[in-house]
Motif scaffolding. Sequence first.
Motif, PDB file in Angstrom:
ATOM      1  N   ALA A 187       5.600-108.046  -7.244  1.00 12.91           N
ATOM      2  CA  ALA A 187       5.724-106.579  -6.720  1.00 12.91           C
ATOM      3  C   ALA A 187       7.348-105.951  -6.903  1.00 12.91           C
ATOM      4  O   ALA A 187       8.232-106.634  -6.242  1.00 12.91           O
ATOM      5  CB  ALA A 187       5.674-106.866  -5.111  1.00 12.91           C
ATOM      6  N   ASP A 188       7.208-104.916  -7.561  1.00  9.31           N
ATOM      7  CA  ASP A 188       8.499-104.141  -7.610  1.00  9.31           C
ATOM      8  C   ASP A 188       8.556-103.047  -6.564  1.00  9.31           C
ATOM      9  O   ASP A 188       8.499-101.850  -6.723  1.00  9.31           O
ATOM     10  CB  ASP A 188       8.778-103.551  -9.200  1.00  9.31           C
ATOM     11  N   ARG A 189       8.648-103.519  -5.377  1.00  4.98           N
ATOM     12  CA  ARG A 189       8.826-102.729  -4.387  1.00  4.98           C
ATOM     13  C   ARG A 189       8.878-103.534  -2.905  1.00  4.98           C
ATOM     14  O   ARG A 189       8.991-105.068  -3.131  1.00  4.98           O
ATOM     15  CB  ARG A 189       7.300-102.005  -4.062  1.00  4.98           C
ATOM     16  N   GLY A 190       9.139-103.042  -2.022  1.00  2.88           N
ATOM     17  CA  GLY A 190       9.490-103.769  -0.778  1.00  2.88           C
ATOM     18  C   GLY A 190      10.214-103.105   0.307  1.00  2.88           C
ATOM     19  O   GLY A 190       9.598-101.985   0.979  1.00  2.88           O
ATOM     20  N   LEU A 191      11.476-103.555   0.689  1.00  8.75           N
ATOM     21  CA  LEU A 191      12.198-102.770   1.896  1.00  8.75           C
ATOM     22  C   LEU A 191      12.366-101.250   1.534  1.00  8.75           C
ATOM     23  O   LEU A 191      12.351-100.636   2.679  1.00  8.75           O
ATOM     24  CB  LEU A 191      13.793-103.604   1.883  1.00  8.75           C
ATOM     25  N   ARG A 192      12.962-100.815   0.431  1.00 12.71           N
ATOM     26  CA  ARG A 192      13.320 -99.533   0.171  1.00 12.71           C
ATOM     27  C   ARG A 192      12.040 -98.555   0.617  1.00 12.71           C
ATOM     28  O   ARG A 192      12.052 -97.607   1.076  1.00 12.71           O
ATOM     29  CB  ARG A 192      13.704 -99.189  -1.007  1.00 12.71           C
ATOM     30  N   GLU A 193      10.802 -99.152  -0.181  1.00 11.62           N
ATOM     31  CA  GLU A 193       9.468 -98.346  -0.061  1.00 11.62           C
ATOM     32  C   GLU A 193       9.129 -98.354   1.482  1.00 11.62           C
ATOM     33  O   GLU A 193       8.474 -97.512   1.958  1.00 11.62           O
ATOM     34  CB  GLU A 193       8.588 -98.981  -0.655  1.00 11.62           C
ATOM     35  N   GLY A 194       9.318 -99.412   2.403  1.00 13.10           N
ATOM     36  CA  GLY A 194       9.064 -99.641   3.679  1.00 13.10           C
ATOM     37  C   GLY A 194       9.874 -98.621   4.479  1.00 13.10           C
ATOM     38  O   GLY A 194       9.272 -97.958   5.378  1.00 13.10           O
ATOM     39  N   VAL A 195      11.057 -98.393   4.295  1.00 19.19           N
ATOM     40  CA  VAL A 195      11.885 -97.486   5.124  1.00 19.19           C
ATOM     41  C   VAL A 195      11.568 -96.070   4.599  1.00 19.19           C
ATOM     42  O   VAL A 195      11.094 -95.274   5.738  1.00 19.19           O
ATOM     43  CB  VAL A 195      13.520 -97.749   4.563  1.00 19.19           C
ATOM     44  N   LEU A 196      11.265 -95.671   3.266  1.00 19.09           N
ATOM     45  CA  LEU A 196      10.667 -94.366   3.006  1.00 19.09           C
ATOM     46  C   LEU A 196       9.448 -93.931   3.835  1.00 19.09           C
ATOM     47  O   LEU A 196       9.124 -92.895   4.234  1.00 19.09           O
ATOM     48  CB  LEU A 196      10.354 -94.380   1.656  1.00 19.09           C
ATOM     49  N   LEU A 197       8.483 -95.084   3.783  1.00 22.79           N
ATOM     50  CA  LEU A 197       7.140 -94.990   4.708  1.00 22.79           C
ATOM     51  C   LEU A 197       7.538 -94.510   6.033  1.00 22.79           C
ATOM     52  O   LEU A 197       6.853 -93.698   6.683  1.00 22.79           O
ATOM     53  CB  LEU A 197       6.430 -95.979   4.435  1.00 22.79           C
ATOM     54  N   ASP A 198       8.251 -95.225   6.554  1.00 26.02           N
ATOM     55  CA  ASP A 198       8.849 -95.157   8.072  1.00 26.02           C
ATOM     56  C   ASP A 198       9.544 -93.675   8.125  1.00 26.02           C
ATOM     57  O   ASP A 198       8.835 -93.103   9.047  1.00 26.02           O
ATOM     58  CB  ASP A 198       9.893 -96.002   8.431  1.00 26.02           C
ATOM     59  N   LEU A 199      10.172 -93.219   7.218  1.00 28.05           N
ATOM     60  CA  LEU A 199      10.644 -91.961   7.504  1.00 28.05           C
ATOM     61  C   LEU A 199       9.832 -90.722   7.194  1.00 28.05           C
ATOM     62  O   LEU A 199       9.563 -89.901   8.176  1.00 28.05           O
ATOM     63  CB  LEU A 199      11.958 -91.798   6.302  1.00 28.05           C
ATOM     64  N   ILE A 200       8.676 -91.051   6.309  1.00 28.23           N
ATOM     65  CA  ILE A 200       7.764 -89.969   5.986  1.00 28.23           C
ATOM     66  C   ILE A 200       6.903 -90.059   7.296  1.00 28.23           C
ATOM     67  O   ILE A 200       6.214 -88.813   7.724  1.00 28.23           O
ATOM     68  CB  ILE A 200       6.934 -90.537   4.842  1.00 28.23           C
ATOM     69  N   ARG A 201       6.398 -91.111   7.791  1.00 30.70           N
ATOM     70  CA  ARG A 201       5.580 -91.063   9.044  1.00 30.70           C
ATOM     71  C   ARG A 201       6.405 -90.530  10.424  1.00 30.70           C
ATOM     72  O   ARG A 201       5.736 -89.591  11.126  1.00 30.70           O
ATOM     73  CB  ARG A 201       5.246 -92.465   9.527  1.00 30.70           C
ATOM     74  N   ARG A 202       7.599 -90.702  10.480  1.00 30.21           N
ATOM     75  CA  ARG A 202       8.364 -90.196  11.504  1.00 30.21           C
ATOM     76  C   ARG A 202       8.400 -88.666  11.434  1.00 30.21           C
ATOM     77  O   ARG A 202       8.423 -88.034  12.535  1.00 30.21           O
ATOM     78  CB  ARG A 202       9.834 -90.779  11.470  1.00 30.21           C
ATOM     79  N   ASP A 203       8.540 -88.086  10.428  1.00 28.84           N
ATOM     80  CA  ASP A 203       8.496 -86.588  10.091  1.00 28.84           C
ATOM     81  C   ASP A 203       7.262 -85.843   9.931  1.00 28.84           C
ATOM     82  O   ASP A 203       7.338 -84.594   9.683  1.00 28.84           O
ATOM     83  CB  ASP A 203       9.685 -86.206   8.630  1.00 28.84           C
ATOM     84  N   ARG A 204       6.084 -86.516   9.566  1.00 28.03           N
ATOM     85  CA  ARG A 204       5.217 -85.979   9.388  1.00 28.03           C
ATOM     86  C   ARG A 204       4.436 -85.495  10.836  1.00 28.03           C
ATOM     87  O   ARG A 204       4.205 -86.396  11.725  1.00 28.03           O
ATOM     88  CB  ARG A 204       4.123 -86.783   8.772  1.00 28.03           C
ATOM     89  N   PRO A 205       3.987 -84.257  10.744  1.00 33.01           N
ATOM     90  CA  PRO A 205       3.187 -83.550  11.965  1.00 33.01           C
ATOM     91  C   PRO A 205       2.205 -84.420  12.377  1.00 33.01           C
ATOM     92  O   PRO A 205       1.215 -84.985  11.632  1.00 33.01           O
ATOM     93  CB  PRO A 205       3.075 -82.383  11.657  1.00 33.01           C
ATOM     94  N   ALA A 206       1.976 -84.612  13.744  1.00 32.59           N
ATOM     95  CA  ALA A 206       0.680 -85.463  14.191  1.00 32.59           C
ATOM     96  C   ALA A 206      -0.470 -84.769  13.672  1.00 32.59           C
ATOM     97  O   ALA A 206      -1.556 -85.389  13.633  1.00 32.59           O
ATOM     98  CB  ALA A 206       0.716 -85.440  15.844  1.00 32.59           C
ATOM     99  N   SER A 207      -0.631 -83.540  13.519  1.00 37.43           N
ATOM    100  CA  SER A 207      -1.803 -82.761  13.116  1.00 37.43           C
ATOM    101  C   SER A 207      -2.180 -83.055  11.683  1.00 37.43           C
ATOM    102  O   SER A 207      -3.184 -82.669  11.056  1.00 37.43           O
ATOM    103  CB  SER A 207      -1.708 -81.398  13.347  1.00 37.43           C
ATOM    104  N   ASN A 208      -1.197 -83.552  10.786  1.00 37.24           N
ATOM    105  CA  ASN A 208      -1.290 -83.798   9.645  1.00 37.24           C
ATOM    106  C   ASN A 208      -1.306 -85.268   8.887  1.00 37.24           C
ATOM    107  O   ASN A 208      -0.185 -85.690   8.433  1.00 37.24           O
ATOM    108  CB  ASN A 208      -0.483 -83.097   8.582  1.00 37.24           C
ATOM    109  N   PRO A 209      -2.181 -86.147   9.371  1.00 37.30           N
ATOM    110  CA  PRO A 209      -1.949 -87.598   9.256  1.00 37.30           C
ATOM    111  C   PRO A 209      -1.709 -88.012   7.990  1.00 37.30           C
ATOM    112  O   PRO A 209      -2.454 -87.522   7.070  1.00 37.30           O
ATOM    113  CB  PRO A 209      -3.251 -88.260   9.911  1.00 37.30           C
TER     114      PRO A 209
END
Length: 216
Positions: A194-216
């Motif tokens: 896996a050439d992925r890990g912490l940075r991708e996890g942080v980005l996913l957290d930020l995306i989920r935090r900013d995404r409206p609840a009506s647009n899952p």
Amino acid sequence: REEARLALAGCVPLIDRRKPRAILIDIGGGSTEVSWIGTDEGGARLIDFISLPCGVVTLGEQIAEDYVGGRLPLSRYEAIAAQVMEKLAEFDARHGIAQAIARREVQMIGTSGTVTTVAAINLGLRRYNRSQVDGTPITRGAINMVCRSLLAEDLRGLAANGCIGPERADLVLAGCAILEGISKRWPVDPITVADRGLREGVLLDLIRRDRPASNP
């Protein structure tokens, strides 16, 4: 725990849900994190984790004076791998990991510069290429072959390798020894790279935090 959670979040797309368990290893600079993961059709969950006090930088500094003629002796290399195996013994027993592996219930995912470098060399790449490495499988036999070939090189030869470079020449063998120690403790074959890990996890957290609840 937060680091383990984020690394898992970044690697979820590589998890094979046909296997009920997964081991995620992250060989860092100062420590090595190992996560024990439960998987099912609903996703993946962190069951437990352990942080070993050994990483490529800390070990690299410890073995700096052990090089002879620019090469690390095999005995020193194998001693590191044996120490890593021993440090994982209690965690292994606590969760019955060896037994689950024997039942073919476990996938192993490796996310770190060490794992991706070994995979790139195994693929015969002259220079590192993420698109060719991320998500590829590598067998324990291939890991052993690559690591032993690097062990035969001196520091100048390691630095000249396009997948390693001069900045990591004195670190790569420490990472290889850790990786071999883990793969000897837990003989999962193949390991998913896996050439992925912490940075991708942080980005996913930020995306989920900013995404409206009506647009899952």
